[in-house]
Design a protein around this motif. Sequence first.
Motif, PDB file in Angstrom:
ATOM      1  N   ARG A 304      44.858  22.403  26.799  1.00 23.95           N
ATOM      2  CA  ARG A 304      45.251  23.077  28.042  1.00 23.95           C
ATOM      3  C   ARG A 304      44.045  23.423  28.915  1.00 23.95           C
ATOM      4  NH1 ARG A 304      49.794  21.578  26.708  1.00 23.95           N
ATOM      5  NH2 ARG A 304      51.750  22.707  27.098  1.00 23.95           N
ATOM      6  N   ALA A 305      42.918  22.737  28.698  1.00 25.55           N
ATOM      7  CA  ALA A 305      41.809  22.868  29.647  1.00 25.55           C
ATOM      8  C   ALA A 305      42.258  22.328  31.003  1.00 25.55           C
ATOM      9  CB  ALA A 305      40.584  22.105  29.142  1.00 25.55           C
ATOM     10  N   ILE A 306      43.079  21.294  30.977  1.00 29.53           N
ATOM     11  CA  ILE A 306      43.856  20.843  32.127  1.00 29.53           C
ATOM     12  C   ILE A 306      45.302  21.134  31.796  1.00 29.53           C
ATOM     13  CG2 ILE A 306      44.516  18.889  33.580  1.00 29.53           C
ATOM     14  CD1 ILE A 306      41.585  19.491  33.865  1.00 29.53           C
ATOM     15  N   ASP A 307      45.907  22.064  32.518  1.00 30.34           N
ATOM     16  CA  ASP A 307      47.254  22.519  32.186  1.00 30.34           C
ATOM     17  C   ASP A 307      48.291  21.593  32.826  1.00 30.34           C
ATOM     18  OD1 ASP A 307      49.620  23.825  31.694  1.00 30.34           O
ATOM     19  OD2 ASP A 307      48.954  25.777  32.449  1.00 30.34           O
ATOM     20  N   PRO A 308      48.996  20.791  32.020  1.00 26.66           N
ATOM     21  CA  PRO A 308      49.962  19.846  32.600  1.00 26.66           C
ATOM     22  C   PRO A 308      51.144  20.531  33.272  1.00 26.66           C
ATOM     23  CG  PRO A 308      50.146  19.874  30.205  1.00 26.66           C
ATOM     24  CD  PRO A 308      48.941  20.690  30.547  1.00 26.66           C
ATOM     25  N   THR A 309      51.437  21.768  32.876  1.00 26.49           N
ATOM     26  CA  THR A 309      52.589  22.455  33.469  1.00 26.49           C
ATOM     27  C   THR A 309      52.352  22.794  34.936  1.00 26.49           C
ATOM     28  OG1 THR A 309      51.846  24.678  32.820  1.00 26.49           O
ATOM     29  CG2 THR A 309      53.160  23.444  31.226  1.00 26.49           C
ATOM     30  N   LEU A 310      51.092  22.849  35.368  1.00 25.78           N
ATOM     31  CA  LEU A 310      50.802  23.115  36.778  1.00 25.78           C
ATOM     32  C   LEU A 310      50.990  21.871  37.646  1.00 25.78           C
ATOM     33  CD1 LEU A 310      47.556  25.293  36.529  1.00 25.78           C
ATOM     34  CD2 LEU A 310      49.892  26.074  36.988  1.00 25.78           C
ATOM     35  N   LEU A 311      50.937  20.709  37.034  1.00 22.20           N
ATOM     36  CA  LEU A 311      50.925  19.454  37.784  1.00 22.20           C
ATOM     37  C   LEU A 311      52.252  18.706  37.736  1.00 22.20           C
ATOM     38  CD1 LEU A 311      47.429  18.349  36.494  1.00 22.20           C
ATOM     39  CD2 LEU A 311      47.930  19.207  38.786  1.00 22.20           C
ATOM     40  N   LEU A 312      52.942  18.784  36.614  1.00 23.80           N
ATOM     41  CA  LEU A 312      54.219  18.076  36.474  1.00 23.80           C
ATOM     42  C   LEU A 312      55.316  18.899  37.141  1.00 23.80           C
ATOM     43  CD1 LEU A 312      55.944  15.798  35.341  1.00 23.80           C
ATOM     44  CD2 LEU A 312      56.143  17.103  33.209  1.00 23.80           C
ATOM     45  N   THR A 313      55.828  18.399  38.248  1.00 24.71           N
ATOM     46  CA  THR A 313      56.806  19.169  39.017  1.00 24.71           C
ATOM     47  C   THR A 313      58.225  18.635  38.904  1.00 24.71           C
ATOM     48  OG1 THR A 313      56.252  17.854  40.981  1.00 24.71           O
ATOM     49  CG2 THR A 313      55.129  19.978  40.717  1.00 24.71           C
ATOM     50  N   HIS A 314      58.396  17.345  38.641  1.00 20.99           N
ATOM     51  CA  HIS A 314      59.738  16.769  38.612  1.00 20.99           C
ATOM     52  C   HIS A 314      59.830  15.715  37.512  1.00 20.99           C
ATOM     53  CE1 HIS A 314      59.376  18.309  42.728  1.00 20.99           C
ATOM     54  NE2 HIS A 314      60.700  18.362  42.773  1.00 20.99           N
TER      55      HIS A 314
END
Length: 345
Positions: A304-314
Amino acid sequence: MRALFGKAPFKLEWRDLPVPDLQPGKILVRVEAGGICGTDIHFLRYNEEWTPLGHEAVGIVEKASDGVEGVQVGDRVIIENHAACWRCKQCKNGRPQYCENLTTYMSDQAGFSDYLVVRYDMVHHYDPKQLELTHACLAEPLTVALDVTLRAGLELNDEVVVFGPGPIGLMAVKIAKLQGARRVFLVGSNRSTPRGAYRLEIGHKMGADVILSYEENNVVETILAAVPTGVDRVIVTAPPRTIKDAIQISRFGGIIAFNGIEFGAGSQVTFDANEFHFKKLQLRASHAIPNHYFPMAIDLLVQRAIDPTLLLTHVFTLDEAEKAFQTLTNPEEKAIKVVLKQSAR
């Protein structure tokens, strides 16, 4: 099997194709999901010929041919779309990033399909207990962000500007902060649409210290007012026209890394060559082909150093492909990364 093709102007077509035959050293991957890339959008805007779509694919190994090592049926894998041959002059000279004989599936296979056949060393294992399926689709675009950011050659305490708050630019913001940037300026086109405003908001959450938009700010003047001598590094993940501004805001000896594909007339750029010369600037192209840094990208997502939940929107099913593409291109939608996945079977 079915495979998705597209051409301008925004035409999509599902094709029924035979499952490709396996050759020695190849594996058959059953595709579970894949992300829509900006390149897919460019194909739909500019390509006059039908083009296979999708190159951020994740799946399960269905079959393996003779000569396959380290990959077994049932493995969950993330697929590279381009790989070095490891045999040509450039590869043998230790420069696989400039391979003269790249292997790719993109010329004749669609990542948005039921199956892909690839070289066995073009896949990377991941654990779905650590990284869920749709988040795994972010590994490929993260390798692109890593490539362009690392090409910028950041040093500790650098002042950095990132042009473009799409998935690549947003991830580049975070990578720059992880590399020790003193301050990161993120530049977008506007805040007046839900998409534009949301992407800049996420940019702040990814670590951007200063958020600017061309709609609201004189970008060059604002950045030079904050850093009068010019910034150390500029990362361009926006249309090529922004290169001119990148040159103006760069300090003496600055480095500009560029990954901002544009087809048509928008690919043409004019800038002051004397300014570029006398400031001793470097403009470094990042095409991220072949795909390097997958192990690093997967680890950054898992940690989670790069948080995928912030980027994946749909997330849509493949049956909803048209709606998915419309969502990503609609300025009224708060869309960053859109993923297509197989329907429940």
